[in-house]
Structure formats: C-alpha cells, structure tokens
Design an enzyme around this catalytic site. Structure first.
Site, PDB file in Angstrom:
ATOM      1  N   ASN A 132       0.871  -1.177   0.000  1.00  0.00           N
ATOM      2  CA  ASN A 132       0.000   0.000   0.000  1.00  0.00           C
ATOM      3  C   ASN A 132       0.908   1.227   0.000  1.00  0.00           C
ATOM      4  O   ASN A 132       1.507   1.547   1.011  1.00  0.00           O
ATOM      5  CB  ASN A 132      -0.899  -0.017   1.243  1.00  0.00           C
ATOM      6  CG  ASN A 132      -1.728   1.257   1.365  1.00  0.00           C
ATOM      7  OD1 ASN A 132      -1.759   2.078   0.447  1.00  0.00           O
ATOM      8  ND2 ASN A 132      -2.395   1.429   2.498  1.00  0.00           N
ATOM      9  N   LYS A 183       0.097   4.225  -0.161  1.00  0.00           N
ATOM     10  CA  LYS A 183      -0.539   5.411   0.457  1.00  0.00           C
ATOM     11  C   LYS A 183      -0.296   6.619  -0.457  1.00  0.00           C
ATOM     12  O   LYS A 183      -0.262   6.455  -1.670  1.00  0.00           O
ATOM     13  CB  LYS A 183      -0.030   5.611   1.877  1.00  0.00           C
ATOM     14  CG  LYS A 183      -0.165   4.311   2.697  1.00  0.00           C
ATOM     15  CD  LYS A 183      -0.006   4.502   4.159  1.00  0.00           C
ATOM     16  CE  LYS A 183      -0.182   3.160   4.862  1.00  0.00           C
ATOM     17  NZ  LYS A 183      -0.188   3.260   6.304  1.00  0.00           N
ATOM     18  N   HIS A 209      -9.661   1.309   4.892  1.00  0.00           N
ATOM     19  CA  HIS A 209      -8.367   1.478   5.569  1.00  0.00           C
ATOM     20  C   HIS A 209      -8.573   2.423   6.763  1.00  0.00           C
ATOM     21  O   HIS A 209      -9.373   3.353   6.687  1.00  0.00           O
ATOM     22  CB  HIS A 209      -7.337   2.050   4.587  1.00  0.00           C
ATOM     23  CG  HIS A 209      -5.942   1.990   5.153  1.00  0.00           C
ATOM     24  ND1 HIS A 209      -5.492   2.901   6.069  1.00  0.00           N
ATOM     25  CD2 HIS A 209      -4.942   1.097   4.969  1.00  0.00           C
ATOM     26  CE1 HIS A 209      -4.243   2.580   6.418  1.00  0.00           C
ATOM     27  NE2 HIS A 209      -3.887   1.483   5.759  1.00  0.00           N
ATOM     28  N   GLU A 222      -6.975   4.796   7.806  1.00  0.00           N
ATOM     29  CA  GLU A 222      -6.778   6.225   7.498  1.00  0.00           C
ATOM     30  C   GLU A 222      -8.021   6.802   6.820  1.00  0.00           C
ATOM     31  O   GLU A 222      -8.329   7.988   6.985  1.00  0.00           O
ATOM     32  CB  GLU A 222      -5.511   6.382   6.634  1.00  0.00           C
ATOM     33  CG  GLU A 222      -4.257   6.142   7.469  1.00  0.00           C
ATOM     34  CD  GLU A 222      -3.086   5.529   6.716  1.00  0.00           C
ATOM     35  OE1 GLU A 222      -3.061   5.585   5.475  1.00  0.00           O
ATOM     36  OE2 GLU A 222      -2.189   4.972   7.398  1.00  0.00           O
ATOM     37  N   GLU A 272      -5.402  -4.749  10.529  1.00  0.00           N
ATOM     38  CA  GLU A 272      -4.374  -3.722  10.728  1.00  0.00           C
ATOM     39  C   GLU A 272      -4.641  -2.984  12.033  1.00  0.00           C
ATOM     40  O   GLU A 272      -5.439  -2.036  12.055  1.00  0.00           O
ATOM     41  CB  GLU A 272      -4.406  -2.714   9.575  1.00  0.00           C
ATOM     42  CG  GLU A 272      -4.069  -3.304   8.226  1.00  0.00           C
ATOM     43  CD  GLU A 272      -3.479  -2.254   7.286  1.00  0.00           C
ATOM     44  OE1 GLU A 272      -2.395  -2.499   6.780  1.00  0.00           O
ATOM     45  OE2 GLU A 272      -4.099  -1.198   7.097  1.00  0.00           O
ATOM     46  N   GLY A 300       2.560   2.359  10.752  1.00  0.00           N
ATOM     47  CA  GLY A 300       3.531   3.438  10.585  1.00  0.00           C
ATOM     48  C   GLY A 300       4.252   3.818  11.869  1.00  0.00           C
ATOM     49  O   GLY A 300       4.929   4.842  11.930  1.00  0.00           O
ATOM     50  N   SER A 319       3.400  -2.082  10.270  1.00  0.00           N
ATOM     51  CA  SER A 319       4.848  -2.169  10.473  1.00  0.00           C
ATOM     52  C   SER A 319       5.420  -3.541  10.126  1.00  0.00           C
ATOM     53  O   SER A 319       6.366  -4.000  10.759  1.00  0.00           O
ATOM     54  CB  SER A 319       5.220  -1.765  11.909  1.00  0.00           C
ATOM     55  OG  SER A 319       4.846  -0.423  12.160  1.00  0.00           O
TER      56      SER A 319
HETATM   57  P1  13P Z   1       2.996   0.421   7.592  1.00  0.00           P
HETATM   58  O1  13P Z   1       3.496  -0.890   7.014  1.00  0.00           O
HETATM   59  O2  13P Z   1       3.742   1.618   7.076  1.00  0.00           O
HETATM   60  O3  13P Z   1       2.900   0.369   9.088  1.00  0.00           O
HETATM   61  O4  13P Z   1       1.501   0.614   7.049  1.00  0.00           O
HETATM   62  C1  13P Z   1       0.602  -0.417   7.193  1.00  0.00           C
HETATM   63  C2  13P Z   1      -0.611  -0.081   6.421  1.00  0.00           C
HETATM   64  O5  13P Z   1      -1.392   0.762   6.810  1.00  0.00           O
HETATM   65  C3  13P Z   1      -0.839  -0.801   5.164  1.00  0.00           C
HETATM   66  O6  13P Z   1      -2.110  -0.551   4.675  1.00  0.00           O
END
Ligand code: 13P
Length: 247
Positions: free
Chosen positions: A9, A11, A94, A96, A165, A171, A209
């Site tokens: 992803n 982002k 997601h 976010e 997640e 992150g 992560s």
């Molecule tokens: P990270 O791997 O940067 O923690 O992000 C995970 C994520 O949100 C994947 O959709």
C-alpha cells in the site's frame, strides 16, 4: 493450500519517476514469486503502473473505490473505472479512510459490495485503536467492522480479502506480536467460517509495520495468509524480502 498474498500500500507516496524506478527494481529482483503480489497505488498512477506491470506477476490495486455506481459524486472513482485500468484489488475501509474521511462500517460495507459488483476484489481493512485495545475491546471492534461487510455481502463474502491492521501498529514501528496477530486472525477466521462454508479460501492479511525482519514469523502463523505492507513496500529490497518470506 492457497498461496499467500503480499500487497503493498503506497498510500500517498510516489511520483512518475519514483514509481518507474521502484517497479523496475521489483520486477528485476522478483523472479517467479512463491506468493501472489499486488501493489495498491494512488489513483492518478494507475495507468502508469498498469503499463509498467503488464505481463508481470504483480497485480494492480487501488486504495479506495466509490460506494456509488455512477453519477454526480465529484472526486469519486467507480469500480467500473478502476476495472478499465486493470485493477484487481481495491482497499476499502483502511483505518486512514475511517479516521480522516469518516468512513463508517456501513460505507465500508457498501464499498466492498460495489467493488465485488464491478469484478474487483475488496481488501477489507479492520483494526482497533490503542484505546480500544487497552479497553479490552479488540475482538468486539474487529468483529463489528467485519460483520457489517458480511451482512451486506452475504454469500459473496468468500470473494473478499480481509486485512487486520491494528491502528496502533500502522507506521509506528510497533508490530503486533505474532501471538496478538494470530489471536485476532483466528477470531476473524471463525467469524468468516460462520458466514460462509468457503471461508478457508479467504486471505486474511496482517498489516502494521510489517518489514523484512518480522515478516517471516508473522507469515508462519496458521491464520496469517499474507501481508498488507505500507512503508516497507516503498523500498525494493525490503519488499522483495517480504515476498520471499511468504511461502
Ligand atoms: P505500515 O506498514 O507503514 O505500518 O503501514 C501499514 C498499512 O497501513 C498498510 O495498509
């Protein structure tokens, strides 16, 4: 046994130049992967990445899809539009999107339904916040989030991908322990099994992560069928190493 699925992803990262370098690097080092691989990229880069991935072992994914079919929804992108660009997967719900765009369980369920109707596999993201985990509500939260999608999508549920997640692990460099992750995955598997006799074919991915150092251990858990990888999917060696550990 089904092959694992490793989905990157990106982002809101990338540029025309950076995307080309990243994908060329991945394709050079990929060989014949032992798992399924996908990249969920920003919508404006779908055409570019679709062309770069042509005839490769990597599938294309979007990061969102509209809950609507067509019409006056400024800024939205429909499942049919994504399909025209060779999109196989779309992330929905997601954390976010839930957090910054106020997507409710009902909206997420509608998006999953719209993706399925358009021939796109939704990767339905669920996960608890730190406050919810500390309050002992992890199972309640992820089950509620998944229940909305099951309720809306009925027998089609075996066609989705689920991604667990934990919000506190995204992150932050704080990965869920393998025990914490497996425990939630088992809960989600049981919920899917109760909804569909074909639940065993559903991939349940772990995200938060995931990196080259911790992927193998997480992916060795019985109910972890792959990964949804953020930051580490932007680095060629790291992403290739995660793919190589997904056997
Ligand atoms: P990270 O791997 O940067 O923690 O992000 C995970 C994520 O949100 C994947 O959709």
């Amino acid at each position: 046994m089904k092959k694992k699925l490793i989905a990157g992803n990106w982002k809101m990262n990338g540029s025309l130049v950076a995307n080309e370098a990243l994908i060329k690097g991945l394709l050079t080092g990929l060989g014949t992967p032992g798992c399924q691989v996908a990249l969920c990229v920003p919508a404006v880069y779908l055409a570019q990445v679709h062309a770069l991935l042509a005839d490769s072992a990597i599938d294309l994914g979007a990061q969102d899809v509209s809950e609507h079919e067509i019409g006056a929804f400024t800024g939205e992108i429909s499942g049919a539009m994504l399909k025209e660009f060779g999109v196989r997967y779309a992330l929905v719900g997601h954390s976010e999107r839930r957090q910054y765009h106020f997507e409710t369980d009902a909206v997420v369920a509608a998006k999953a339904q719209r993706a399925l109707a358009g021939g796109i596999t939704p990767i339905v993201c669920v996960g608890e916040t730190l406050a919810e985990r500390e309050a002992g509500k992890t199972e309640e939260v992820v089950k509620r989030q998944l229940a909305a999608v099951i309720h809306t999508n009925g027998h089609c549920i075996s066609e989705i991908v689920v991604a667990y997640e934990p919000v506190w692990a995204i992150g932050t460099g704080k990965t869920a322990s393998v025990e914490q992750a497996q425990q939630v995955h088992a809960v989600l598997r049981a919920q899917l099994k109760a909804a569909s006799p074909q639940a065993d074919r559903i991939h349940i991915l772990y995200g938060g992560s995931m990196n080259a150092a911790n992927a193998a251990q997480l992916l060795a858990q019985p109910d972890i069928d792959g990964g949804l990888v953020g930051g580490a999917s932007l680095k060629v060696p790291d992403f290739l190493s995660i793919i190589a550990s997904a056997l």
